[in-house]
Design a protein around this motif. Structure first.
Motif, short mmCIF file in Angstrom:
data_model
loop_
_atom_site.label_atom_id
_atom_site.label_comp_id
_atom_site.label_asym_id
_atom_site.label_seq_id
_atom_site.Cartn_x
_atom_site.Cartn_y
_atom_site.Cartn_z
N VAL A 1 29.54 -25.21 8.87
CA VAL A 1 28.24 -25.78 8.54
C VAL A 1 27.16 -25.01 9.27
O VAL A 1 27.15 -24.96 10.50
CB VAL A 1 28.17 -27.27 8.92
N GLU A 2 26.28 -24.39 8.50
CA GLU A 2 25.22 -23.56 9.05
C GLU A 2 23.92 -24.34 9.12
O GLU A 2 23.67 -25.25 8.32
CB GLU A 2 25.01 -22.32 8.18
N SER A 3 23.07 -23.95 10.05
CA SER A 3 21.74 -24.52 10.14
C SER A 3 20.81 -23.52 10.81
O SER A 3 21.28 -22.57 11.46
CB SER A 3 21.77 -25.83 10.93
N GLY A 4 19.52 -23.72 10.63
CA GLY A 4 18.54 -22.92 11.34
C GLY A 4 17.77 -21.92 10.52
O GLY A 4 16.87 -21.26 11.04
N GLY A 5 18.08 -21.77 9.26
CA GLY A 5 17.32 -20.82 8.45
C GLY A 5 15.92 -21.33 8.15
O GLY A 5 15.57 -22.46 8.47
N GLY A 6 15.12 -20.48 7.52
CA GLY A 6 13.77 -20.88 7.16
C GLY A 6 12.85 -19.71 6.99
O GLY A 6 13.28 -18.55 6.92
N LEU A 7 11.56 -20.01 6.96
CA LEU A 7 10.52 -19.01 6.80
C LEU A 7 9.89 -18.73 8.15
O LEU A 7 9.54 -19.67 8.89
CB LEU A 7 9.46 -19.51 5.82
N VAL A 8 9.74 -17.47 8.49
CA VAL A 8 9.16 -17.08 9.76
C VAL A 8 8.27 -15.86 9.55
O VAL A 8 8.52 -15.05 8.65
CB VAL A 8 10.27 -16.79 10.80
N GLN A 9 7.25 -15.76 10.36
CA GLN A 9 6.35 -14.61 10.27
C GLN A 9 6.97 -13.37 10.92
O GLN A 9 7.81 -13.50 11.83
CB GLN A 9 5.02 -14.93 10.94
N PRO A 10 6.59 -12.19 10.49
CA PRO A 10 7.10 -10.97 11.12
C PRO A 10 6.84 -11.00 12.62
O PRO A 10 5.76 -11.38 13.08
CB PRO A 10 6.31 -9.86 10.43
N GLY A 11 7.85 -10.58 13.37
CA GLY A 11 7.76 -10.59 14.82
C GLY A 11 8.23 -11.88 15.46
O GLY A 11 8.39 -11.95 16.69
N GLY A 12 8.45 -12.90 14.67
CA GLY A 12 8.85 -14.19 15.20
C GLY A 12 10.34 -14.32 15.41
O GLY A 12 11.12 -13.47 14.98
N PRO A 13 10.75 -15.41 16.07
CA PRO A 13 12.17 -15.67 16.33
C PRO A 13 12.72 -16.76 15.41
O PRO A 13 11.98 -17.57 14.84
CB PRO A 13 12.15 -16.17 17.77
N LEU A 14 14.04 -16.78 15.34
CA LEU A 14 14.75 -17.82 14.60
C LEU A 14 16.16 -17.86 15.16
O LEU A 14 16.71 -16.81 15.55
CB LEU A 14 14.79 -17.48 13.12
N ARG A 15 16.75 -19.04 15.22
CA ARG A 15 18.12 -19.15 15.69
C ARG A 15 18.97 -19.85 14.65
O ARG A 15 18.63 -20.94 14.19
CB ARG A 15 18.20 -19.89 17.02
N LEU A 16 20.06 -19.23 14.31
CA LEU A 16 21.03 -19.81 13.38
C LEU A 16 22.21 -20.38 14.17
O LEU A 16 22.61 -19.84 15.19
CB LEU A 16 21.55 -18.76 12.40
N SER A 17 22.75 -21.46 13.64
CA SER A 17 23.94 -22.08 14.24
C SER A 17 24.99 -22.27 13.16
O SER A 17 24.67 -22.51 12.00
CB SER A 17 23.60 -23.44 14.85
#
Length: 115
Positions: free
Chosen positions: A5-21
Motif C-alpha cells: 500500500v503506497e501513499s504520499g504522491g501528489g502535486l509539488v512545485q519544482p524544487g520542492g520535496p515529497l515523501r512516498l511510503s
C-alpha cells in the motif's frame, strides 16, 4: 498473499520535496529487497531506488543526491524521500517488494512536478 500500500504522491512545485511510503502486509517470511520504480507516459518503467535486506542501496543516476530510500523493518515499510524535484520526475511511482524471491507491485501513486 502480499499487499503493498503506497501513499504520499501528489502535486509539488519544482524544487520542492515529497515523501512516498509503502507498507507491506500479508504472508511475509523473508524480504530480499524493496524499492521504487517509476513510469512516465510513453516510457518504460525504470528503477528509481532500491534497498536490499542487507541494507545495500541502489539509485538511478538521475536521482542520486536528491532522493533517499530508507526502510523500517519493524513496520515492513519503505520510504522514498524526494528533494529538489524536477518536472522530469513526473511519473507514476510503483512500490516493489521482492519477498521470498517473488516480485510484488503496489498499485502506483502519481507524482506531478509542475508550477
Amino acid at each position: 498473499q502480499v499487499q503493498l500500500v503506497e501513499s504520499g504522491g501528489g502535486l509539488v512545485q519544482p524544487g520542492g520535496p515529497l515523501r512516498l511510503s509503502c507498507a507491506a502486509s500479508g504472508s511475509i517470511f523473508s524480504f530480499n529487497a524493496m524499492g521504487w520504480y517509476r513510469q512516465a507516459p510513453g516510457q518504460q518503467r525504470e528503477l528509481v531506488a532500491k534497498i536490499t535486506n542487507s541494507g545495500r542501496m541502489t539509485y538511478a543516476d538521475s536521482v542520486k543526491g536528491r532522493f533517499t530510500i530508507s526502510r523500517d523493518n519493524a513496520k515492513n515499510t519503505v520510504y522514498l524521500q524526494m528533494n529538489s524535484l524536477e518536472p522530469e520526475d513526473t511519473a507514476v511511482y510503483y512500490c516493489n517488494a521482492v519477498i521470498d524471491w517473488v516480485w510484488h507491485w503496489g498499485q502506483g501513486t502519481q507524482v506531478a512536478v509542475s508550477s
